[in-house]
Design an enzyme around this catalytic site. Structure first.
Site, PDB file in Angstrom:
ATOM      1  CB  SER A  69      27.318 -18.261 -40.800  1.00  0.00           C
ATOM      2  OG  SER A  69      28.596 -18.049 -42.032  1.00  0.00           O
ATOM      3  CE1 TYR A 122      30.205 -22.990 -39.491  1.00  0.00           C
ATOM      4  CE2 TYR A 122      30.743 -21.127 -41.564  1.00  0.00           C
ATOM      5  CZ  TYR A 122      30.392 -20.981 -40.093  1.00  0.00           C
ATOM      6  OH  TYR A 122      29.855 -19.748 -39.387  1.00  0.00           O
ATOM      7  CE  LYS A 129      26.685 -23.129 -38.154  1.00  0.00           C
ATOM      8  NZ  LYS A 129      26.371 -22.589 -36.845  1.00  0.00           N
TER       9      LYS A 129
HETATM   10  N1  LIG Z   1      32.448 -15.879 -34.954  1.00  0.00           N
HETATM   11  C1  LIG Z   1      31.835 -15.612 -36.244  1.00  0.00           C
HETATM   12  O1  LIG Z   1      32.647 -14.284 -36.785  1.00  0.00           O
HETATM   13  C2  LIG Z   1      30.913 -16.491 -37.059  1.00  0.00           C
HETATM   14  C3  LIG Z   1      30.121 -16.251 -38.289  1.00  0.00           C
HETATM   15  C4  LIG Z   1      29.165 -16.469 -38.531  1.00  0.00           C
HETATM   16  C5  LIG Z   1      28.453 -17.634 -38.042  1.00  0.00           C
HETATM   17  N2  LIG Z   1      29.423 -18.179 -36.629  1.00  0.00           N
HETATM   18  C6  LIG Z   1      28.491 -19.313 -36.415  1.00  0.00           C
HETATM   19  O2  LIG Z   1      28.231 -18.891 -34.861  1.00  0.00           O
HETATM   20  C7  LIG Z   1      28.345 -19.916 -33.383  1.00  0.00           C
HETATM   21  C8  LIG Z   1      29.438 -19.416 -32.732  1.00  0.00           C
HETATM   22  O3  LIG Z   1      30.924 -19.373 -32.837  1.00  0.00           O
HETATM   23  P1  LIG Z   1      32.320 -18.524 -32.408  1.00  0.00           P
HETATM   24  O4  LIG Z   1      32.606 -17.988 -33.429  1.00  0.00           O
HETATM   25  O5  LIG Z   1      31.488 -18.154 -30.967  1.00  0.00           O
HETATM   26  O6  LIG Z   1      32.416 -20.072 -31.905  1.00  0.00           O
HETATM   27  P2  LIG Z   1      33.777 -20.572 -30.962  1.00  0.00           P
HETATM   28  O7  LIG Z   1      34.499 -21.877 -31.034  1.00  0.00           O
HETATM   29  O8  LIG Z   1      34.181 -19.739 -29.992  1.00  0.00           O
HETATM   30  O9  LIG Z   1      32.282 -21.283 -30.042  1.00  0.00           O
HETATM   31  C9  LIG Z   1      31.867 -22.224 -30.352  1.00  0.00           C
HETATM   32  C10 LIG Z   1      31.757 -23.202 -28.839  1.00  0.00           C
HETATM   33  O10 LIG Z   1      30.842 -24.055 -29.022  1.00  0.00           O
HETATM   34  C11 LIG Z   1      31.256 -25.116 -28.065  1.00  0.00           C
HETATM   35  N3  LIG Z   1      31.185 -26.821 -28.998  1.00  0.00           N
HETATM   36  C12 LIG Z   1      32.100 -27.316 -30.650  1.00  0.00           C
HETATM   37  N4  LIG Z   1      31.483 -28.197 -30.954  1.00  0.00           N
HETATM   38  C13 LIG Z   1      30.108 -28.526 -29.505  1.00  0.00           C
HETATM   39  C14 LIG Z   1      29.742 -29.604 -28.888  1.00  0.00           C
HETATM   40  N5  LIG Z   1      29.623 -30.739 -29.898  1.00  0.00           N
HETATM   41  N6  LIG Z   1      28.860 -29.600 -28.174  1.00  0.00           N
HETATM   42  C15 LIG Z   1      28.719 -28.865 -27.170  1.00  0.00           C
HETATM   43  N7  LIG Z   1      29.824 -27.728 -27.189  1.00  0.00           N
HETATM   44  C16 LIG Z   1      30.601 -27.411 -28.376  1.00  0.00           C
HETATM   45  C17 LIG Z   1      33.071 -24.711 -27.809  1.00  0.00           C
HETATM   46  O11 LIG Z   1      33.464 -25.733 -26.935  1.00  0.00           O
HETATM   47  C18 LIG Z   1      33.159 -23.645 -28.420  1.00  0.00           C
HETATM   48  O12 LIG Z   1      33.159 -23.587 -26.737  1.00  0.00           O
HETATM   49  C19 LIG Z   1      29.124 -20.983 -34.905  1.00  0.00           C
HETATM   50  O13 LIG Z   1      27.897 -21.664 -34.694  1.00  0.00           O
HETATM   51  C20 LIG Z   1      29.576 -20.313 -35.508  1.00  0.00           C
HETATM   52  O14 LIG Z   1      29.029 -21.244 -37.255  1.00  0.00           O
HETATM   53  C21 LIG Z   1      30.493 -17.286 -35.803  1.00  0.00           C
END
Ligand SMILES: NC(=O)c1ccc[n+]([C@@H]2O[C@H](COP(=O)([O-])OP(=O)(O)OC[C@H]3O[C@@H](n4cnc5c(N)ncnc54)[C@H](O)[C@@H]3O)[C@@H](O)[C@H]2O)c1
Length: 337
Positions: free
Chosen positions: A117, A141, A145
């Site tokens: 991130s 957070y 990361k």
């Molecule tokens: N959406 C954004 O703007 C953004 C920006 C930067 C980084 N990220 C990173 O991208 C990744 C995905 O983000 P997202 O927006 O799709 O989030 P999201 O919450 O939609 O998806 C995360 C998924 O991981 C699953 N999960 C969480 N803990 C778990 C575990 N211990 N075991 C198995 N599954 C687990 C959740 O059920 C969910 O399906 C994350 O790592 C987040 O930090 C997202």
């Protein structure tokens, strides 16, 4: 190749699963469904309900399925929660992440692509931000990361793990099949659309920033463009691919790439475009700044272009907001869960 996607029932993971399948790969999803949606997982992917933090269980899964590479999208990812409960973030994102790496090492799966991130940078000295900028996260957070990025680096040096670290900026948009449903929703574009649908009015956090209209500027990237980068990064972790380490084996260094467009939009730009997309004013109020919101966060994306051969093809504001709106209209109940 066969790819294990952790968090493949989530927003980014789900769209990445679809892109991997479309590119001809096989996919196993490992998701505990804590924030994801079982109904969002593509029927051609196998969904295993469980947590990547379970080292033994994950090792068995990797071995049983004959997985070649891991796309690690699952995480706890709410900034405010990470400040109130850092223990949970260290336990899952860092300790749990190491359990996943240990499972991978034991199963002989030495290929990982990681969802990192822009939060790892904190408040940057200069913009656009290059991958070599100092990592000074300002919330727990982002710190978790950064810590897991470090684990990937040292696993490369010691065990020859081939990895790619993708630092996302603000992910937005939808595909025809998959959209963004988070509870709570903390992202600007879905919250604007929710306000436009009659939900709570949007609060703009501060309009006294040193930017042209006083609201913070962010770099938005279409989730489908992001998914393309994941497919390219997974290919780059092949042992015959020199981008992630020597072909003959030995110590490796992760490929680190920002994923953004290298252009920024202010909160008011996004508000204006969302009003144009839905065809009416969106109720909003202006509140105080949030602690730790930098004025401008824009990625330099040259590394992703040069090393991964990736370009953002759909990341215009009308495309991102328009696709998100079209998905919400087609799926008024979300995923029905
Ligand atoms: N959406 C954004 O703007 C953004 C920006 C930067 C980084 N990220 C990173 O991208 C990744 C995905 O983000 P997202 O927006 O799709 O989030 P999201 O919450 O939609 O998806 C995360 C998924 O991981 C699953 N999960 C969480 N803990 C778990 C575990 N211990 N075991 C198995 N599954 C687990 C959740 O059920 C969910 O399906 C994350 O790592 C987040 O930090 C997202």
């Amino acid at each position: 190749m066969k790819v294990l996607v952790t968090g493949g029932a989530g927003y980014v993971g789900g769209v990445s699963v679809d892109a991997l399948l479309a590119a001809g790969h096989e996919v196993v999803v490992l998701d505990d469904l804590s924030t994801g949606h079982a109904g969002s997982v593509h029927p051609e992917a196998r969904l295993v309900s469980g947590t990547y933090t379970d080292e033994e269980g994950t090792r068995h899964l990797l071995e049983r399925e004959g997985v070649n590479a891991i796309l690690h999208c699952a995480a706890r990812s709410l900034v405010a929660e990470s400040m109130a409960n850092p223990a949970r973030y260290y336990r899952e994102n860092v300790a749990g992440g190491v359990a996943l790496l240990e499972a991978a090492r034991a199963a002989g799966v030495l290929r990982v692509v990681f969802s990192s991130s822009a939060a790892t940078y904190g408040v940057p000295d200069a913009t656009p931000i290059t991958e070599d900028a100092p990592l000074r996260p300002i919330n727990a957070y982002g710190e978790t990361k950064r810590a897991f990025e470090g684990a990937l680096r040292w696993y490369g040096a010691a065990y020859g793990l081939r990895s790619a670290i993708l630092r996302y900026f603000n992910v937005a948009g939808a595909t025809e099949r998959l959209g963004e449903v988070h509870r709570p929703e903390t992202h600007l574009i879905p919250n604007l659309l929710i306000a436009g649908e009659g939900g709570p009015a949007l609060t703009l956090f501060g309009e006294d920033y040193p930017t042209p209209d006083g609201t913070p500027i962010r770099d938005y990237i279409h989730v489908a463009d992001l998914a393309d980068a994941h497919v390219a990064a997974l290919v780059a972790t092949d042992p015959s691919d020199a981008r992630t380490g020597p072909v003959a084996g030995g110590p490796t260094e992760p490929v680190i790439a920002n994923l953004g467009t290298s252009s920024g939009f202010s909160v008011r730009d996004v508000l204006r475009e969302a009003e144009a997309v839905i065809g009416k004013p969106i109720p909003h109020t202006v509140g105080a700044r949030r602690a730790g919101d930098p004025p401008v966060l824009v990625a330099s994306n040259g590394r992703a272009r040069e090393v991964l051969g990736w370009t953002a093809r759909r990341s215009t504001l009308p495309e991102m907001i328009g696709s998100a709106w079209a998905w919400r209209r087609a799926h008024p109940e979300g995923y029905g869960d």
